[in-house]
Motif scaffolding. Structure first.
Motif, PDB file in Angstrom:
ATOM      1  N   GLY A  77       0.791  -1.231   0.000  1.00 53.56           N
ATOM      2  CA  GLY A  77       0.000   0.000   0.000  1.00 53.56           C
ATOM      3  C   GLY A  77       0.819   1.273   0.000  1.00 53.56           C
TER       4      GLY A  77
ATOM      5  N   SER B 111      -6.191   1.169  -5.999  1.00 45.79           N
ATOM      6  CA  SER B 111      -5.310   0.290  -6.754  1.00 45.79           C
ATOM      7  C   SER B 111      -6.121  -0.812  -7.428  1.00 45.79           C
TER       8      SER B 111
ATOM      9  N   HIS C 234      -6.007  -5.322   0.331  1.00 47.25           N
ATOM     10  CA  HIS C 234      -5.559  -5.728   1.667  1.00 47.25           C
ATOM     11  C   HIS C 234      -6.718  -6.423   2.364  1.00 47.25           C
TER      12      HIS C 234
ATOM     13  N   MET D 131      -7.403  -0.552  -1.628  1.00 48.91           N
ATOM     14  CA  MET D 131      -6.409   0.369  -1.071  1.00 48.91           C
ATOM     15  C   MET D 131      -6.398   1.638  -1.927  1.00 48.91           C
TER      16      MET D 131
ATOM     17  N   ARG E 255      -0.553   4.809   3.949  1.00 46.09           N
ATOM     18  CA  ARG E 255      -0.606   3.454   3.406  1.00 46.09           C
ATOM     19  C   ARG E 255      -2.020   3.170   2.898  1.00 46.09           C
ATOM     20  N   GLY E 256      -2.087   2.487   1.780  1.00 49.29           N
ATOM     21  CA  GLY E 256      -3.375   2.244   1.153  1.00 49.29           C
ATOM     22  C   GLY E 256      -4.357   1.499   2.021  1.00 49.29           C
ATOM     23  N   HIS E 257      -3.852   0.568   2.841  1.00 52.64           N
ATOM     24  CA  HIS E 257      -4.772  -0.230   3.661  1.00 52.64           C
ATOM     25  C   HIS E 257      -5.316   0.544   4.853  1.00 52.64           C
TER      26      HIS E 257
END
Length: 218
Positions: A149, A177, A182, A187, A199-201
């Motif tokens: 992420g 994405s 995740h 994310m 962070r993407g998550h």
């Protein structure tokens, strides 16, 4: 057999007499020419209302039956989203946290409050329906997200550079994405309150940190 034919003739005579007595005049069939004229008028009326044009093997009766649906079918084709593939827009992605997304020459993704910062001018290209690639015009690096992420600038375009673009109810866009998830959750590209990438998550669709407004360059 002769008796049956006579009975049949008598029945026909009775039916003809009954029809004549009921209508006050003998029953007659409409001339074929009159039917063709009526059909022609109906076809012309259907064409005037947006009916489908005739083509090879055109069946007038079938065209007439489908005339009310043809214009709808053509309209649906005209609204196809396939024409968005390859579309390119120059934009600055302005977050709801009041930062412009930028990618510097080292590949670092960050946020800046400088309106005309060169590294914040992005080329947003539609690579498929609802999916875009985001590239910094000044550095030539693509926005990418790792499996964990993390956002970074990629020299080469690859599946990690694909993001699903969606317009949210508040008018802002979110970018998730296409490749990575995740625990089954999407994310998102995100900038926190200090302009740093998250962070993407840790980002969610409804978080203001994930909302971006594509702004025309000035």
């Amino acid at each position: 057999m002769c008796g049956w034919m006579a009975a049949d003739a008598g029945l026909r005579s009775n039916l003809t007499s009954a029809g004549t007595a009921h209508l006050g005049r003998p029953l007659r069939r409409r001339p074929p020419a009159l039917c063709l004229a009526c059909l022609s008028l109906l076809l012309l009326a259907g064409a005037a209302l947006g009916g489908c044009p005739a083509g090879p093997g055109h069946d007038p009766l079938r065209a007439l039956a489908r005339s009310t649906n043809c214009s709808w079918t053509l309209e649906r084709h005209a609204r196809s989203y396939n024409h968005l593939e390859g579309d390119v827009r120059l934009r600055r992605l302005y977050s709801a946290n009041k930062f412009f997304l930028c990618i510097d020459k080292t590949g670092k993704v960050d946020g800046t409050r400088r309106k005309n910062y060169p590294d914040s001018l992005m080329e947003i290209r539609s690579v498929s329906v609802g999916v875009v690639a985001i590239k910094s015009v000044s550095t030539g690096l693509y926005l990418a997200m790792s499996k964990k992420g993390t956002l970074f600038g990629s020299v080469r375009y690859n599946p990690s550079c694909k993001f699903k673009e969606r317009i949210e109810e508040n008018g802002y866009n979110t970018y998730a994405s296409l490749r990575w998830r995740h625990n089954g959750r999407q994310m998102f590209v995100s900038l926190n309150g200090r302009g740093k990438p998250r962070r993407g998550h840790k980002a969610r669709r409804r978080h203001p940190s994930t909302h971006f407004l594509p702004m025309l360059p000035t």
